[in-house]
Design a protein around this motif. Structure first.
Motif, PDB file in Angstrom:
ATOM      1  N   ALA A  29       0.834  -1.212   0.000  1.00 56.94           N
ATOM      2  CA  ALA A  29       0.000   0.000   0.000  1.00 56.94           C
ATOM      3  C   ALA A  29       0.862   1.253   0.000  1.00 56.94           C
ATOM      4  CB  ALA A  29      -0.934  -0.010   1.203  1.00 56.94           C
ATOM      5  N   ALA A  30       1.955   1.243   0.791  1.00 56.03           N
ATOM      6  CA  ALA A  30       2.842   2.411   0.873  1.00 56.03           C
ATOM      7  C   ALA A  30       3.524   2.672  -0.466  1.00 56.03           C
ATOM      8  CB  ALA A  30       3.886   2.195   1.966  1.00 56.03           C
ATOM      9  N   SER A  31       4.008   1.604  -1.121  1.00 54.66           N
ATOM     10  CA  SER A  31       4.687   1.788  -2.408  1.00 54.66           C
ATOM     11  C   SER A  31       3.719   2.286  -3.477  1.00 54.66           C
ATOM     12  CB  SER A  31       5.358   0.477  -2.850  1.00 54.66           C
ATOM     13  OG  SER A  31       4.411  -0.543  -3.095  1.00 54.66           O
ATOM     14  N   ARG A  32       2.511   1.747  -3.500  1.00 53.91           N
ATOM     15  CA  ARG A  32       1.517   2.170  -4.498  1.00 53.91           C
ATOM     16  C   ARG A  32       1.061   3.603  -4.234  1.00 53.91           C
ATOM     17  NH1 ARG A  32      -2.689  -2.020  -6.458  1.00 53.91           N
ATOM     18  NH2 ARG A  32      -1.656  -1.810  -8.472  1.00 53.91           N
ATOM     19  N   ASN A  33       0.922   3.958  -2.963  1.00 53.49           N
ATOM     20  CA  ASN A  33       0.521   5.317  -2.609  1.00 53.49           C
ATOM     21  C   ASN A  33       1.596   6.323  -3.015  1.00 53.49           C
ATOM     22  OD1 ASN A  33      -1.291   7.220  -1.171  1.00 53.49           O
ATOM     23  ND2 ASN A  33       0.432   7.402   0.252  1.00 53.49           N
ATOM     24  N   MET A  85      20.474   2.020  -1.773  1.00 57.31           N
ATOM     25  CA  MET A  85      20.355   3.295  -1.082  1.00 57.31           C
ATOM     26  C   MET A  85      19.345   4.225  -1.745  1.00 57.31           C
ATOM     27  SD  MET A  85      22.036   3.156   1.629  1.00 57.31           S
ATOM     28  CE  MET A  85      21.908   4.875   2.071  1.00 57.31           C
ATOM     29  N   GLY A  86      19.268   4.162  -3.072  1.00 56.93           N
ATOM     30  CA  GLY A  86      18.270   4.982  -3.753  1.00 56.93           C
ATOM     31  C   GLY A  86      16.864   4.545  -3.396  1.00 56.93           C
ATOM     32  N   GLN A  87      16.691   3.245  -3.280  1.00 55.72           N
ATOM     33  CA  GLN A  87      15.362   2.709  -2.982  1.00 55.72           C
ATOM     34  C   GLN A  87      14.940   2.990  -1.550  1.00 55.72           C
ATOM     35  OE1 GLN A  87      13.738  -1.024  -4.953  1.00 55.72           O
ATOM     36  NE2 GLN A  87      14.254  -1.812  -2.930  1.00 55.72           N
ATOM     37  N   ILE A  88      15.895   2.999  -0.615  1.00 54.33           N
ATOM     38  CA  ILE A  88      15.492   3.255   0.771  1.00 54.33           C
ATOM     39  C   ILE A  88      15.029   4.704   0.937  1.00 54.33           C
ATOM     40  CG2 ILE A  88      17.688   3.972   1.845  1.00 54.33           C
ATOM     41  CD1 ILE A  88      16.880   2.013   4.171  1.00 54.33           C
ATOM     42  N   ILE A  89      15.544   5.600   0.104  1.00 55.77           N
ATOM     43  CA  ILE A  89      15.036   6.979   0.116  1.00 55.77           C
ATOM     44  C   ILE A  89      13.592   7.000  -0.374  1.00 55.77           C
ATOM     45  CG2 ILE A  89      15.303   9.267  -0.927  1.00 55.77           C
ATOM     46  CD1 ILE A  89      18.353   8.722  -0.936  1.00 55.77           C
ATOM     47  N   GLU A  90      13.311   6.198  -1.402  1.00 53.29           N
ATOM     48  CA  GLU A  90      11.929   6.074  -1.875  1.00 53.29           C
ATOM     49  C   GLU A  90      11.034   5.545  -0.752  1.00 53.29           C
ATOM     50  OE1 GLU A  90      11.293   5.060  -6.427  1.00 53.29           O
ATOM     51  OE2 GLU A  90      12.582   3.579  -5.480  1.00 53.29           O
ATOM     52  N   PHE A  92      11.502   5.779   2.467  1.00 51.86           N
ATOM     53  CA  PHE A  92      11.342   6.816   3.493  1.00 51.86           C
ATOM     54  C   PHE A  92      10.235   7.784   3.087  1.00 51.86           C
ATOM     55  CE2 PHE A  92      12.276  10.985   5.301  1.00 51.86           C
ATOM     56  CZ  PHE A  92      12.405  10.677   6.649  1.00 51.86           C
ATOM     57  N   ASN A  93      10.258   8.222   1.827  1.00 52.48           N
ATOM     58  CA  ASN A  93       9.223   9.140   1.340  1.00 52.48           C
ATOM     59  C   ASN A  93       7.849   8.473   1.307  1.00 52.48           C
ATOM     60  OD1 ASN A  93      11.091  11.216   0.951  1.00 52.48           O
ATOM     61  ND2 ASN A  93      11.576  10.538  -1.136  1.00 52.48           N
ATOM     62  N   SER A 114       5.406   7.398  13.676  1.00 56.80           N
ATOM     63  CA  SER A 114       6.765   7.913  13.791  1.00 56.80           C
ATOM     64  C   SER A 114       7.692   7.186  12.817  1.00 56.80           C
ATOM     65  CB  SER A 114       7.282   7.735  15.222  1.00 56.80           C
ATOM     66  OG  SER A 114       8.652   8.052  15.333  1.00 56.80           O
ATOM     67  N   ILE A 115       8.579   7.942  12.181  1.00 53.51           N
ATOM     68  CA  ILE A 115       9.606   7.388  11.287  1.00 53.51           C
ATOM     69  C   ILE A 115      10.935   8.013  11.676  1.00 53.51           C
ATOM     70  CG2 ILE A 115      10.329   7.016   8.896  1.00 53.51           C
ATOM     71  CD1 ILE A 115       7.420   7.969   8.144  1.00 53.51           C
ATOM     72  N   ARG A 116      11.898   7.181  11.998  1.00 58.35           N
ATOM     73  CA  ARG A 116      13.230   7.681  12.324  1.00 58.35           C
ATOM     74  C   ARG A 116      14.268   7.003  11.441  1.00 58.35           C
ATOM     75  NH1 ARG A 116      13.378   8.051  18.983  1.00 58.35           N
ATOM     76  NH2 ARG A 116      11.655   9.545  19.187  1.00 58.35           N
ATOM     77  N   SER A 117      15.254   7.772  11.054  1.00 62.58           N
ATOM     78  CA  SER A 117      16.345   7.259  10.236  1.00 62.58           C
ATOM     79  C   SER A 117      17.611   7.198  11.084  1.00 62.58           C
ATOM     80  CB  SER A 117      16.563   8.178   9.024  1.00 62.58           C
ATOM     81  OG  SER A 117      17.677   7.768   8.285  1.00 62.58           O
ATOM     82  N   ASN A 118      18.207   6.014  11.175  1.00 63.35           N
ATOM     83  CA  ASN A 118      19.404   5.820  11.988  1.00 63.35           C
ATOM     84  C   ASN A 118      20.554   5.312  11.128  1.00 63.35           C
ATOM     85  OD1 ASN A 118      16.906   4.488  13.892  1.00 63.35           O
ATOM     86  ND2 ASN A 118      18.006   6.258  14.699  1.00 63.35           N
TER      87      ASN A 118
END
Length: 240
Positions: A29-33, A85-90, A92-93, A114-118
């Motif tokens: 759902a997140a990827s399609r959204n 790494m490019g995909q993990i930015i996708e 995150f968004n 909540s979303i946190r990047s570590n």
């Protein structure tokens, strides 16, 4: 390297026993959204790419009763990593766009709050001690019987079968990294039985010694190892 920490709030403090299936549904759902292109690339069976991500789930005070997991409170966390790494930015968004949206759960609902990047340190050694954060599934397909064989840490051929799983993944990813010398050795391991989309399969938890070149180990650190990684299996953390 980056790990995303996602915190979810539930309407009622409980989850279905096959919560990995729920999380896969949420990821779809997140990827399609976020974009139809991302969804098609990852989940369209006709031309989807090999998935380079994995996740583990922290369920505080989990008590398993029948088909339901009862939690200590109405929150749980998911830890998500991706070797691309490019995909993990996708991702995150995509997760940002899902924040505070009610997502249906059988007889319940949840929302990402909540979303946190570590940042994670690179692996610089060719031998590490790891602890599985989600069950490690080691699988070999028997082309003669057309059946899957699942290995536990005590089975002969466990390490070889895992290496085969990794080699197939690396080949499909078309990454020029050497898999020679990869091995896994149980230190304090245990067998578990997990539900994979309605099917019970043998899997592995506990502590293991991993050997391999640094570049390969760093890829596995982000992508997970073994089978069904993108369904919440094969994620590990480094102890030593």
């Amino acid at each position: 390297m980056i790990q995303l920490s996602l915190e979810f709030q539930l309407e009622k403090p409980q989850l279905p026993l096959e919560y990995e299936r729920l999380m896969v549904s949420f990821l779809k759902a997140a990827s399609r959204n976020y974009s139809e292109d991302m969804f098609e690339r990852l989940y369209n069976k006709e031309h989807s790419i090999i998935k380079s991500f994995t996740f583990s789930t922290y369920l505080p005070g989990a008590v398993f009763k029948g088909d339901t997991i009862f939690l200590r409170d109405n929150r749980f966390k998911v830890f998500f990593t991706d070797a691309d790494m490019g995909q993990i930015i996708e991702w995150f968004n995509a997760f940002q766009l899902m924040r505070y949206k009610q997502y249906p759960v059988s007889g319940n609902s949840m929302k990402l709050i909540s979303i946190r990047s570590n940042n994670r340190k690179d692996i610089v050694d060719d031998e590490i001690i790891v602890k599985m954060q989600s069950p490690l599934i080691v699988r070999r397909h028997d082309s003669v019987t057309n059946k899957d064989i699942y290995y536990t840490y005590a089975d002969e051929g466990f390490s070889k079968a895992l290496c085969e799983n990794v080699e197939i993944f690396i080949q499909k990813m078309e990454i020029g990294v050497d898999t020679e010398g990869l091995s896994i050795e149980p230190v304090k391991a245990r067998k578990v039985v997990v539900n994979c989309f309605g099917r019970k399969v043998d899997a592995n938890l506990g502590i293991y010694k991993l050997r391999g070149n640094c570049e390969l180990l760093n890829i596995l650190y982000q992508a997970g190892m073994g089978a069904r990684r993108s369904e919440g299996h094969g994620k590990f953390e480094i102890l030593l």
